[in-house]
Scaffold this motif. Structure first.
Motif, PDB file in Angstrom:
ATOM      1  N   GLU A 110      64.986  58.224 -37.619  1.00  0.00           N
ATOM      2  CA  GLU A 110      63.840  58.940 -38.097  1.00  0.00           C
ATOM      3  C   GLU A 110      62.382  59.380 -36.607  1.00  0.00           C
ATOM      4  O   GLU A 110      62.902  58.151 -35.789  1.00  0.00           O
ATOM      5  N   PRO A 111      61.649  59.751 -37.348  1.00  0.00           N
ATOM      6  CA  PRO A 111      60.771  60.055 -35.684  1.00  0.00           C
ATOM      7  C   PRO A 111      59.166  59.274 -35.657  1.00  0.00           C
ATOM      8  O   PRO A 111      59.077  58.470 -36.976  1.00  0.00           O
ATOM      9  N   ILE A 112      59.082  58.920 -34.317  1.00  0.00           N
ATOM     10  CA  ILE A 112      58.762  57.747 -34.020  1.00  0.00           C
ATOM     11  C   ILE A 112      58.222  57.863 -32.598  1.00  0.00           C
ATOM     12  O   ILE A 112      58.475  58.258 -31.670  1.00  0.00           O
ATOM     13  N   ASP A 113      56.421  57.871 -32.543  1.00  0.00           N
ATOM     14  CA  ASP A 113      55.874  58.784 -31.453  1.00  0.00           C
ATOM     15  C   ASP A 113      56.520  59.525 -30.686  1.00  0.00           C
ATOM     16  O   ASP A 113      56.241  59.566 -29.460  1.00  0.00           O
ATOM     17  N   GLY A 114      56.426  60.601 -31.269  1.00  0.00           N
ATOM     18  CA  GLY A 114      56.712  61.711 -30.922  1.00  0.00           C
ATOM     19  C   GLY A 114      58.180  61.708 -30.264  1.00  0.00           C
ATOM     20  O   GLY A 114      59.000  63.654 -29.143  1.00  0.00           O
ATOM     21  N   ARG A 115      59.053  60.577 -30.673  1.00  0.00           N
ATOM     22  CA  ARG A 115      60.817  61.007 -29.914  1.00  0.00           C
ATOM     23  C   ARG A 115      61.044  60.310 -31.362  1.00  0.00           C
ATOM     24  O   ARG A 115      60.921  60.044 -32.646  1.00  0.00           O
ATOM     25  N   VAL A 116      63.081  60.097 -31.813  1.00  0.00           N
ATOM     26  CA  VAL A 116      63.325  60.151 -32.138  1.00  0.00           C
ATOM     27  C   VAL A 116      64.365  58.401 -32.455  1.00  0.00           C
ATOM     28  O   VAL A 116      64.652  58.788 -31.510  1.00  0.00           O
ATOM     29  N   ARG A 117      64.252  57.833 -33.506  1.00  0.00           N
ATOM     30  CA  ARG A 117      65.033  56.428 -33.144  1.00  0.00           C
ATOM     31  C   ARG A 117      66.196  56.745 -33.666  1.00  0.00           C
ATOM     32  O   ARG A 117      66.074  57.036 -34.747  1.00  0.00           O
ATOM     33  N   PHE A 118      67.416  55.789 -33.147  1.00  0.00           N
ATOM     34  CA  PHE A 118      68.141  55.869 -33.484  1.00  0.00           C
ATOM     35  C   PHE A 118      68.563  54.385 -34.249  1.00  0.00           C
ATOM     36  O   PHE A 118      68.246  53.801 -32.948  1.00  0.00           O
ATOM     37  N   GLU A 119      69.662  53.546 -35.243  1.00  0.00           N
ATOM     38  CA  GLU A 119      70.226  52.580 -35.800  1.00  0.00           C
ATOM     39  C   GLU A 119      71.233  52.938 -35.986  1.00  0.00           C
ATOM     40  O   GLU A 119      71.552  53.891 -36.825  1.00  0.00           O
ATOM     41  N   SER A 154      68.699  68.907 -28.343  1.00  0.00           N
ATOM     42  CA  SER A 154      68.375  67.119 -27.238  1.00  0.00           C
ATOM     43  C   SER A 154      68.648  66.016 -28.223  1.00  0.00           C
ATOM     44  O   SER A 154      68.809  65.067 -27.876  1.00  0.00           O
ATOM     45  N   VAL A 155      68.553  65.928 -29.706  1.00  0.00           N
ATOM     46  CA  VAL A 155      68.151  65.661 -30.763  1.00  0.00           C
ATOM     47  C   VAL A 155      69.586  64.445 -30.587  1.00  0.00           C
ATOM     48  O   VAL A 155      70.522  63.226 -30.208  1.00  0.00           O
ATOM     49  N   LEU A 156      70.283  65.616 -30.464  1.00  0.00           N
ATOM     50  CA  LEU A 156      71.935  64.712 -30.465  1.00  0.00           C
ATOM     51  C   LEU A 156      72.016  65.015 -29.788  1.00  0.00           C
ATOM     52  O   LEU A 156      72.881  63.572 -28.990  1.00  0.00           O
ATOM     53  N   ASP A 157      71.885  65.232 -28.275  1.00  0.00           N
ATOM     54  CA  ASP A 157      72.201  64.679 -27.048  1.00  0.00           C
ATOM     55  C   ASP A 157      71.399  63.346 -26.968  1.00  0.00           C
ATOM     56  O   ASP A 157      72.257  62.118 -25.829  1.00  0.00           O
ATOM     57  N   GLN A 210      72.346  57.104 -25.993  1.00  0.00           N
ATOM     58  CA  GLN A 210      72.386  55.758 -26.896  1.00  0.00           C
ATOM     59  C   GLN A 210      73.525  55.517 -27.455  1.00  0.00           C
ATOM     60  O   GLN A 210      73.928  53.821 -27.335  1.00  0.00           O
ATOM     61  N   ALA A 211      73.971  55.916 -28.635  1.00  0.00           N
ATOM     62  CA  ALA A 211      75.404  54.961 -28.745  1.00  0.00           C
ATOM     63  C   ALA A 211      76.869  55.022 -27.854  1.00  0.00           C
ATOM     64  O   ALA A 211      76.827  54.002 -28.130  1.00  0.00           O
TER      65      ALA A 211
END
Length: 236
Positions: free
Chosen positions: A28-37, A80-83, A88-89
């Protein structure tokens, strides 16, 4: 990723969806970035990396900005999002792999450390006793008991070092994990390990272990006793 939302996030998501990993729980997008869980890693999986499908996807091939500005932007942001996702993973997996390896190599280290502590306390008591007036009346026997305590402590330290060498090797091979050695051992189920003297491992080598520390302690005790004996006229 300052321009992550210069295009609608849903457009980016549509491009990267075929290449999202099964362990991704939320994006999900949060504050100009994408957060992953992510689902919790066990540490036994392979290190997360971008799949080959990403590199084979014609919808993510490079397009010059001069040729198609909108397409250039969305493809760059998608990459960039996939990178970011796989980086992070990988970091979370590295921590899990570190903990998993420690669970494998610690084995009976807690019991060996406890055995060392018992012998170390006995050694300290035997050494302290030599400073008492009672010891003067049985000096040879008291010194003999000290030597026995030194030998038992040395042996206990060597037994612990057999496990410590494996722990230190795991610390070295997971040097770039976010967890410190104490944190990783705590997560592996050994919070008491913060008090262990593990030493350093690197490339199959081991140094600075408990045996080395005990040997220094014994040398200091022996030097002190030799000096006392010389000053007291017990030997030349």
């Amino acid at each position: 990723m300052s321009d992550s939302f210069s295009v609608p996030f849903q457009q980016v998501l549509a491009r990267i969806t075929p290449h999202l990993p099964p362990y991704l729980r939320k994006i999900e997008p949060i504050d100009g970035r994408v957060r992953f869980e992510f689902a919790p890693f066990t540490g036994h999986e392979k290190d997360p990396v971008k799949p080959q499908s990403y590199y084979d996807d014609p919808q993510l091939d490079y397009v010059p900005e001069s040729e198609d500005q909108a397409e250039h932007r969305i493809r760059r942001i998608a990459g960039s999002v996939l990178d970011d996702l796989y980086q992070q993973a990988s970091k979370q997996w590295q921590d899990a792999a570190y903990v998993a390896e420690l669970r494998r190599v610690v084995r009976d280290a807690p019991e060996r450390w406890q055995a060392y502590e018992r012998e170390a306390k006995a050694l300290e008591a035997a050494y302290s006793y030599l400073r008492t007036s009672e010891a003067a009346r049985e000096w040879p026997a008291a010194v003999s008991r000290l030597v026995d305590a030194q030998d038992r402590t040395r042996a206990a330290a060597a037994r612990f070092d057999e496990r410590a060498a494996d722990i230190a090797d795991a610390d070295y091979r997971h040097l770039y994990a976010d967890l410190t050695p104490a944190q990783a051992l705590a997560e592996a189920g050994y919070p008491e390990a913060k008090d262990w003297h593990v030493g350093d491992g690197f490339g199959g080598y081991f140094r600075g272990g408990l045996t080395e520390r005990v040997e220094r302690q014994i040398e200091e005790q022996t030097e002190h006793l030799t000096k006392v004996g010389r000053l007291a006229g017990l030997h030349p």
